[in-house]
Write a protein that holds these residues in place. Sequence first.
Motif, PDB file in Angstrom:
ATOM      1  N   THR A  78       0.349  -0.774  -0.160  1.00  0.00           N
ATOM      2  CA  THR A  78      -0.113   0.163  -0.268  1.00  0.00           C
ATOM      3  C   THR A  78       1.066   1.126  -0.269  1.00  0.00           C
ATOM      4  O   THR A  78       1.849   1.013   0.799  1.00  0.00           O
ATOM      5  N   ALA A  87       1.905  -1.325   9.891  1.00  0.00           N
ATOM      6  CA  ALA A  87       2.438  -2.636  10.264  1.00  0.00           C
ATOM      7  C   ALA A  87       3.247  -3.477  10.744  1.00  0.00           C
ATOM      8  O   ALA A  87       3.564  -4.011  11.415  1.00  0.00           O
ATOM      9  N   GLY A 128      -1.996 -13.151  10.572  1.00  0.00           N
ATOM     10  CA  GLY A 128      -1.746 -11.977   9.359  1.00  0.00           C
ATOM     11  C   GLY A 128      -3.540 -12.173   8.307  1.00  0.00           C
ATOM     12  O   GLY A 128      -3.817 -11.996   7.441  1.00  0.00           O
ATOM     13  N   GLY A 129      -4.072 -13.790   8.580  1.00  0.00           N
ATOM     14  CA  GLY A 129      -5.026 -13.807   7.593  1.00  0.00           C
ATOM     15  C   GLY A 129      -6.778 -12.780   8.456  1.00  0.00           C
ATOM     16  O   GLY A 129      -6.748 -12.137   7.512  1.00  0.00           O
ATOM     17  N   THR A 131      -6.007 -10.060   9.850  1.00  0.00           N
ATOM     18  CA  THR A 131      -5.709  -9.081   9.944  1.00  0.00           C
ATOM     19  C   THR A 131      -6.316  -8.543   8.174  1.00  0.00           C
ATOM     20  O   THR A 131      -6.429  -7.700   7.971  1.00  0.00           O
ATOM     21  N   LEU A 132      -5.924  -8.859   7.545  1.00  0.00           N
ATOM     22  CA  LEU A 132      -6.678  -9.326   6.556  1.00  0.00           C
ATOM     23  C   LEU A 132      -7.615  -9.176   5.961  1.00  0.00           C
ATOM     24  O   LEU A 132      -7.914  -8.110   5.482  1.00  0.00           O
ATOM     25  N   ARG A 136      -8.770  -4.667   4.927  1.00  0.00           N
ATOM     26  CA  ARG A 136      -8.701  -5.046   3.458  1.00  0.00           C
ATOM     27  C   ARG A 136     -10.751  -5.246   3.450  1.00  0.00           C
ATOM     28  O   ARG A 136     -11.359  -3.704   2.333  1.00  0.00           O
ATOM     29  N   HIS A 137     -10.789  -5.503   4.248  1.00  0.00           N
ATOM     30  CA  HIS A 137     -13.006  -6.528   3.225  1.00  0.00           C
ATOM     31  C   HIS A 137     -13.611  -5.798   4.834  1.00  0.00           C
ATOM     32  O   HIS A 137     -14.253  -5.678   3.977  1.00  0.00           O
ATOM     33  N   ILE A 142      -6.912  -1.173   3.173  1.00  0.00           N
ATOM     34  CA  ILE A 142      -5.473  -1.345   2.161  1.00  0.00           C
ATOM     35  C   ILE A 142      -5.881  -1.724   1.144  1.00  0.00           C
ATOM     36  O   ILE A 142      -6.695  -2.552   0.741  1.00  0.00           O
TER      37      ILE A 142
END
Length: 142
Positions: A78, A87, A128-129, A131-132, A136-137, A142
Amino acid sequence: MESDWIWGLVGGALIGTGGAIYLLGNGRIMGASGILGGLVDGTGRSTMVERIVFVLAVILTPLLLMPLYAVEISTHITPNLAVVTAAGLLVGTGTRIANGCTSGHGVCGISRLSLRGIVATVFYILAGGITLVLFRHILGVI
């Protein structure tokens, strides 16, 4: 044909090779966060030169390999500096809490069949998953 996975494979092989060389060279497990952390907090004074050489090698190796790149590699990072900073701080905090990072636990720990390394790696990947998905979603940051 999509071939980005090859760069992940090459990077993983380089990290694994580096871990093996580090272990064979000095008999200690390679953990990047511990090596860098010892430089930052001063606990690694007795092995300062070794730590500095390691950090320089991590920085210089990609630069030395750049002429071999046939295509431009996109990191998909990003451009938001605040997100990158947050991060980095979160990863640093996580490595201190877990007493290591993915190079120590994931690469070196799993290869030695260390239960602690396997468990830590599973939680790194889950965190990590999550957090993403969150950033993001759900939050759209991000």
